[in-house]
Structure formats: C-alpha cells, structure tokens
Write an enzyme that holds these catalytic residues in place. Structure first.
Site, PDB file in Angstrom:
ATOM      1  N   HIS A 424       0.826  -1.211   0.000  1.00 31.87           N
ATOM      2  CA  HIS A 424       0.000   0.000   0.000  1.00 31.87           C
ATOM      3  C   HIS A 424       0.858   1.258   0.000  1.00 31.87           C
ATOM      4  CE1 HIS A 424      -2.410   3.208   1.944  1.00 31.87           C
ATOM      5  NE2 HIS A 424      -3.397   2.704   1.221  1.00 31.87           N
ATOM      6  N   CYS A 800      -2.446  -2.363 -16.053  1.00 33.87           N
ATOM      7  CA  CYS A 800      -2.577  -1.234 -15.131  1.00 33.87           C
ATOM      8  C   CYS A 800      -1.963  -1.521 -13.767  1.00 33.87           C
ATOM      9  CB  CYS A 800      -4.039  -0.827 -14.974  1.00 33.87           C
ATOM     10  SG  CYS A 800      -5.079  -2.108 -14.241  1.00 33.87           S
TER      11      CYS A 800
END
Length: 845
Positions: A424, A800
C-alpha cells in the site's frame, strides 16, 4: 607491431576495439585518427593482460621497440567501460639514477628529483606493495624527498631500487594485471555493473613530462558542466605538474580562461589555451560526445594524454544529449537512446547528493523515488498536525493502510517495516510522488513506544530528524544535502521526441483530481486506473461510508449512499474536466468493507458515538465482518453483487459527472471497470444493473451518453476464460499486482520478508512484484490476450498494475499487442522514454 593483435602500436588503422583493448585505447586511436597531438602509445589487449596475470610476460624488447632509448613511459588502465575503474596509473617508468643525471642537466635538479621521487613513491606503494604511510610522509617533491624515498625503499625491501627500465615496466604490468584479477577488484567492479570476467587492457605511453623550461604543466578541460549540463568551460591547470595534479592543486591550480579570481592558463599560454579549445571542440564533433580531455603542456606545446566521457548526473545527461542532437552532432533517436529511463526519476524528485558523506542508519526496499528530510512521527494524525504547523515530517509505520492516506499526503516521506514494491505504501507513494522506503526489517519499529532503532543500535524517537532516500532505499541520520528536482526545457524536449517514436499508449493510474493534474502535466494519454476507494477516506465521507456498512437493509444503505453521491459525482466531474476529453477508466469499489472500519478500541468507541450505537454492538459487528484472508474474500465484483447499492451509486455518479463535464464541450465516454472478476456471469449481473442506472439517468436528465464496460483481470481464471468475459466486456486491463499474488500464492505485503533470500538463492530471478514474471504471470497475460481477442477482435488490452511503468513490462506488452500501459503519474515520463527506446530498437533491428 601495428598488426599484432595483442601488443599494438596505436595508429589510425591498428586492430583495436573497446571490446578487445578497452575504451581508453580505442579513444586514443580516435584521437590519432583526428591527427591530434597524442604521445606515442602501445596498447595491450585483454588477452595479453590476462596472460601477464598468469605470469606469461610479453616480449619486453618488442614492447619497448616503438619508444626511444631512455624515454620515460606511463602505464594506464583501459577497461571496456570507464565506470568500471581499474588500477591506478603509474608515471615516469624508466626513471633511474642515470636518467636523473640527464634530466637534471635539462630541467634542473629539483624538477628531475621530483620526477624520480614520484616514480619511486608509486612503484613502492602500487608495485612493491610497501606501506603507503611511510612514503606519504616522505613526500614527492625535490632532492630531499628523492633521497629519503630511495633509502626507505631499500630498507623495506633489502634491495636497491630497480634501475633497468625493462624490469621496471615488466613489474608495473604484472602488478596492474594481478590487481585487476584480484578478488577485491572483481567484487568492486561487479558492484558497478561489470561482468565477473570483464577484461582489462593496458596503455603504455610516452611521458609528456609537464616539467621544464617555458610554460609546462598538466590539467583537464571540458566544455560543459557535469552537474548542470550547461555549456561552460570547466577544468583546472597546474604549472610544473603531472597527471591529474591540477585537480588536487588547491590554491596553486590555475583557472583555464581569464578569471578575476586569479591567474589563468589563457594568461600564461594563450596559444596553448586556444589549441586546447580547438581540440576539445573537434573531439566533441567527431567523437559525438562531450569529452573531458587530460593534457600536458611542455614549453607551451599541448599533448593530449586521454579523453573520457564527461562524468555527469542525470540532469546534465539529458541536457547534453538534447544539445548534441540540436547541434546536429547526433540524431534525436540517438539522444533518446543515451538516457536510461530510470535516470528521469532523478529529475522528477529531490535526490540525496551522494557526493557528500552520509550516515546510514538502515536500509529497506526503494519503493518510491526521491528524498526528503523531516522529523519522525508515528501516526497519520501526528503527520497532519505537523503539516498544520508547517513542519516537515517523516511518517513511520509498521505498514500503511487506507486510513493513513491523509497522513501520507501530509508527510514528506514514508518509512515502513513491512511491505514490498506493490504494498500500500509503495503504490500510494509512487502515485503521489512521495519518497518511500518499505520493508526496512533490519530496523526495529516500536510504534506504541514511538521509537525506531537502527541496525547499529542507535535509537530514534519522535521528533528526531532523519532523511529518507527512496531512490536507494536508505534511512539517513539527520539532515543531508539534497539536489532539487529539475524539469527544464531539455527534459520536455527529450520527451516530445520520445512521443514521436513510441508506438504504445501511456496512461496514468490516478485516484484523485490532484493525481489527474499531475498525469496531465506529464502528458499521460488518459487515466488507465482510477481507484475509487481512495475517495472515501476523508473524515466526512468515511463516517457516511461506515453508516452504510452498518445499515440493516437495502433501503438504509441507499439512504446513506445518497449522501455520498454528490461528493462522488463532484470528484468524477473534476476528474473528467481535468483530463479534458482524454479517456478515464474508473474501477468500481474493490476493497473489502472492513478496511473502512476502525481496528482498535478507541476507533470502535468513536464509531459507536458517531452512530449512536452501544460499543458492544459496534465491536461485535466489526469482528463479524472480519475475514481470514480478506484479499481473497468479499471484495471487488463479489461486493458489488452482494451489496449492489454501492455500484449503483458509483455508476450513477459517473454518468451524471460525464453529463456535467460534457457541457464544457469535451466529449466524455467514461470507461467503467469491474474488479476481481472470475466468471462471465459476474460481468453480466453487474452490466444489467449498470444499464438500468444508465436508463434512469437518461430519463431523468434527458441527456444521452455512452460508456464502455471492461474488466480488470486479476485472477488466473479470468485470464483463462477471457474469451467468455470478452463477450460482455469491451476492454481487459490486467492488474498484475493481484494477478502475480494469486498466481504465486504469495502475499505482496509479506513476501518482502523472504524475497531477498529467494532471489539470492536463485529461486526467482527477480522479485515478481517488482519485475513482471514473463514466464508464469506473462503466460497468463498472453493467454488472456489471445483468447479475448479471438472472441472480440477489437478488444482493447492494457496493463494497469504497478509493473506498467517498468521498461521490461512495456517491452512485453508491445510484443503481446497491448494497446497501452498505465502507471503511477510520476512514472509516466519514464514509461514514455522507455516505450520510445523500444520502438527505436525495433526499427534499428
């Protein structure tokens, strides 16, 4: 000798190459071809030097035959790449008692003694391997130093200093060859990127002394500044000197051109100065490179000893390449090929000045480039408080979560104990241009005690100042010197040339209007991934989101989501307006709902107050929503099917926003992407609801609009069943973060604990979360692409995931026929350049 492939007199047509004799030898041959004043030179090949290291010496009489009797020589290393280094050069070989007498008559005793003393010093330390401290104390200037050096040599070796020039040269060659073959040298050059078996050539050259009557000395000159790349005459000159003495000459060294701060070479020897400028300019034009020239002047006459590529940082490299192309010396394509894509990172972010000393407290994974200095804070709230006080801070966490987003935006950099390249913290850091080091497991993180312990035991507490180097993965003590980011005209020019060459689209992953503005500034061709969950973590939105999660029925969920609709619509409207008609691909909500809920007791109590519920009820509901492995649980399309009201609200916001944005004149065709799909039926169920919402919005507004529906391929099954999914979806975008995770059965957040050991032992060639695994994950991409296009030939394909900005991944996607890649906004320039280089490489074959 000229035709001997291993002991070669350097002439215009001598058989030498950089691959057989090294870069220095080849450069000297080019200077000879330009008829520049290069001293007579003999080059020894890699094979010859390798044999010398094994004890097989060349024919010394043959080697010395091109030189005049009594001529002093020097030996310099010639590796294939100058950056790989090599043993130190040794000057004045052939200096002995007899030669001293001869030179004393011509140059004077002090000058002759200095030449002799310099050679004795170098020979003693570099060849005989004697204690350098002994000879450093003696010095190298004048008769007293010479006498003391000769005496010390004899005492240390129990034999007089060798007098035979052939013996001296042989020992120098043997010493340099063995030094290159040694273990320490091998490890050092491997660290610089050289292969283990890299060869070394040696250059034996007539000495241009730099001592004597008239103006004599040595120096270096270049036509550009290696730090800025700007046109600027740079270098130093020192009278009565040799080698690179001028660079260490301190206040005695002279400027090259006239300077109000002191004397210059232009004042002392104007003709020599003029010749040097002419030679350097000719080298720039003919060698097609900015060169640093090492020279010696003897009685006003210039000798060129060497020419090497000007050392430069990334900023200077871009300016130099662009200016050479603009001057017609190289082509635009060659200018593009000269800049490593990764070098652009140094222009986009502040960087640690690595020429200065720095104190390393720990290391981790270099997850997001750039550098920043600030005071340590251990929570997002403290980071926000620091920002409010206008104090720079570094956010330190075990690992970050979506709740830390606001703190990350407030901090100057982020450091985490856990995580890898797709954790993250890493993903968000790269997205917003925030320096980030993750997986710093060699340091001890005590978040509750607000302590951070370095690898050497030093303890840092909240408020202590550190510097984070996200480019090299280092945690540095205190404040260090930083180089500013530089996005100048040369940078923009280079990338404009890149866009003319590349043949694959480059979009950006952008989650907020601010991200979109960054992407637009870097000329991304649209947004390839907008993660909508990041829009929900502002305080006012998060509370409403939690109300929706705690709602008992569908009607209550809709009521809560009605309050989120306006802010979501406003976000999408600004996103569409910012991109001004460029495509925008919006991923519907992906993470499991528990990520929006607090995880500690204080958070539970606050939520109970906000929702007017008993604390026990809140705690029970939060615990009931927990999953053993939420990354494989109710998230993505599963959440959209189980709680359809969320996706209903989001697509309504998208449609209404596209209508609002279209009023400005830019045509908007939103791309809606469904995450974590595994089956065709999932897409059909979501599409049916999207079509219902679209019809309702058309009826309510009277406006017509279109949209494109696609799927984010993150599960192996979606790749394998792409032919089924493509019947309903018009585009497939491969999310390689989760696809890699699921293909390997690895957690991208935890794999960093053992991944370095796996790579070290050859289990994996590279960390698959950092470099795309073309054999395993790549095969799934190829299968998905082929099967999807078999069902729908016009299917749009893209990548992506975080791999999208890597040159290796772009090469893979081009070969697989993908339409575009999407990456973090700050990686867009890197991807544009990498794509251009791949296209140029294909054109050149």
């Amino acid at each position: 000798m000229q035709n001997d492939p291993h002991t070669t007199l350097i002439t215009a047509d001598a058989p030498v190459t950089a691959e057989t004799h090294g870069g220095r030898t080849k450069c000297l041959q080019r200077l000879v071809r330009l008829e520049l004043p290069v001293p007579r030179t003999v080059g020894l090949s890699f094979d010859a030097v390798h044999k010398i290291a094994r004890g097989e010496m060349p024919d010394m009489a043959f080697l010395l035959s091109p030189f005049e009797a009594g001529e002093l020589l020097c030996v310099r290393p010639s590796s294939e790449d100058p950056d790989w280094g090599g043993p130190s050069a040794i000057l004045n070989i052939g200096m002995n008692d007899a030669r001293f007498v001869d030179l004393a008559e011509r140059l004077g005793k002090e000058a002759a003694a200095s030449l002799y003393a310099r050679f004795v010093h170098s020979y003693a330390v570099l060849v005989a391997r004697l204690d350098p401290d002994v000879f450093d104390e003696i010095g190298m200037e004048g008769q007293a130093s010479l006498s003391e050096a000769l005496r010390a040599y004899e005492e240390e070796t129990d034999e007089p200093f060798p007098q035979d020039p052939a013996v001296q040269l042989a020992e120098v060659l043997r010493s340099m060859a063995r030094a290159w073959e040694g273990t320490s040298a091998r490890l050092l050059r491997q660290a610089k990127g050289a292969p283990a078996d890299a060869g070394l050539g040696l250059v034996v050259q007539s000495m241009a002394l730099g001592f004597g009557a008239g103006e004599c000395g040595s120096g270096v000159i270049q036509l550009v500044d290696g730090q800025t790349g700007l046109e600027q005459l740079t270098g130093r000159y020192l009278s009565q000197s040799q080698g690179r003495d001028a660079l260490d000459g301190g206040s005695e060294a002279l400027f090259l051109e006239r300077d109000p701060r002191g004397p210059s070479l232009e004042d002392l020897a104007p003709q020599a100065f003029e010749d040097l400028i002419a030679y350097a300019t000719l080298m720039r034009t003919k060698l097609r490179e900015e060169m640093q020239v090492e020279f010696v002047i003897e009685d006003g006459r210039v000798h060129l000893l060497d020419g090497v590529r000007v050392a430069r940082n990334s900023r200077a490299a871009v300016r130099i390449a662009v200016r050479l192309a603009e001057d017609g010396i190289i082509t635009r394509q060659e200018a593009l090929m000269r800049i490593p894509p990764s070098a652009l990172n140094e222009l986009l972010h502040k960087q640690v000045d690595r020429t200065r000393a720095r104190d390393v407290a720990g290391r981790g994974v270099a997850a997001s480039p750039g550098a920043a200095t600030g005071r340590i804070v251990f929570s997002a709230a403290e980071a926000q408080a620091s920002a409010a006080r206008d104090e720079a801070c570094i956010l330190v966490r075990r690992e970050t979560s979506p709740e830390d987003i606001r703190g990350m935006h407030a901090a100057k950099a982020v450091l985490t104990e856990r995580g890898g390249m797709t954790s993250h913290a890493a993903v968000i850091g790269r997205g917003i241009g925030l320096p980030c080091v993750v997986g710093a497991s060699e340091m001890r993180f005590q978040i509750r005690k607000k302590l951070l312990t370095g690898r050497d035991g030093r303890v840092f507490k909240e408020g202590d100042v550190i510097t984070l180097d996200g480019t090299h993965g280092e945690i540095l003590v205190g404040e260090v010197s930083l180089l500013e980011a530089t996005l100048d005209d040369a940078f923009k020019t280079l990338l404009s040339w890149a866009d003319l060459e590349r043949d694959i689209g480059i979009r950006a992953n952008a989650d907020t209007p601010a991200d979109a503005r960054t992407a637009k500034n870097f000329l991304a061709q649209g947004i390839g991934l907008c993660r909508t969950e990041h829009m929900f973590f502002e305080d006012d939105r998060l509370t409403v989101m939690r109300e929706m999660i705690f709602a008992e029925n569908s009607e209550d969920r809709r009521a809560a989501l009605e309050r989120l609709l306006p802010v979501q619509r406003a976000d999408f409207t600004e996103l569409f307006m910012t991109m001004a008609g460029l495509p925008v691909c919006i991923r519907l909500l992906d993470p499991p709902l528990h990520e929006f809920l607090p995880s500690d007791h204080a958070g539970h109590r606050g939520l109970a107050e906000a929702l007017d519920l008993p604390l026990s009820e809140v705690t029970r509901r939060v615990e009931a929503m927990g999953e053993y492995n939420p990354m494989l649980g109710m998230r993505g399309v599963r959440l959209g099917i189980a709680v359809p009201e969320i996706y209903d609200m989001q697509v309504r916001a998208i449609f209404e926003a596209s209508i609002n944005a279209a009023k400005s004149g830019a045509p908007i065709v939103p791309e809606i992407m469904i995450p974590l799909v595994s089956a065709k039926r999932e897409v059909e169920l979501v599409k049916m609801r999207i079509d219902v919402v679209a019809a309702a919005v058309r009826a309510e507004t009277g406006a017509d609009f279109d949209y494109k529906l696609g799927v984010m391929v993150e599960t192996p099954r979606a790749a394998l069943r792409a032919q089924d999914i493509a019947e309903t979806a018009v585009f497939l975008s491969f999310g390689t973060n989760d696809l890699t995770q699921m293909t390997y059965g690895l957690s991208r957040d935890d794999a960093g604990r053992f991944m370095s050991e796996y790579v070290k032992q050859g289990v994996f060639a590279e960390d698959p979360f950092h470099t795309l695994d073309v054999d395993g994950v790549g095969e799934l991409l190829i299968l998905g692409a082929r099967r999807g296009r078999a069902a729908r030939p016009d299917l749009v394909l893209s990548m992506c995931g975080e791999h999208g900005g890597n040159p290796e991944s772009i090469a893979f996607c081009r070969a697989a026929g993908f339409d575009y890649v999407s990456c973090s906004p700050f990686r867009v320039p890197v991807a544009r350049l990498a794509a251009a280089q791949l296209a140029i490489f294909d054109k050149l074959g």
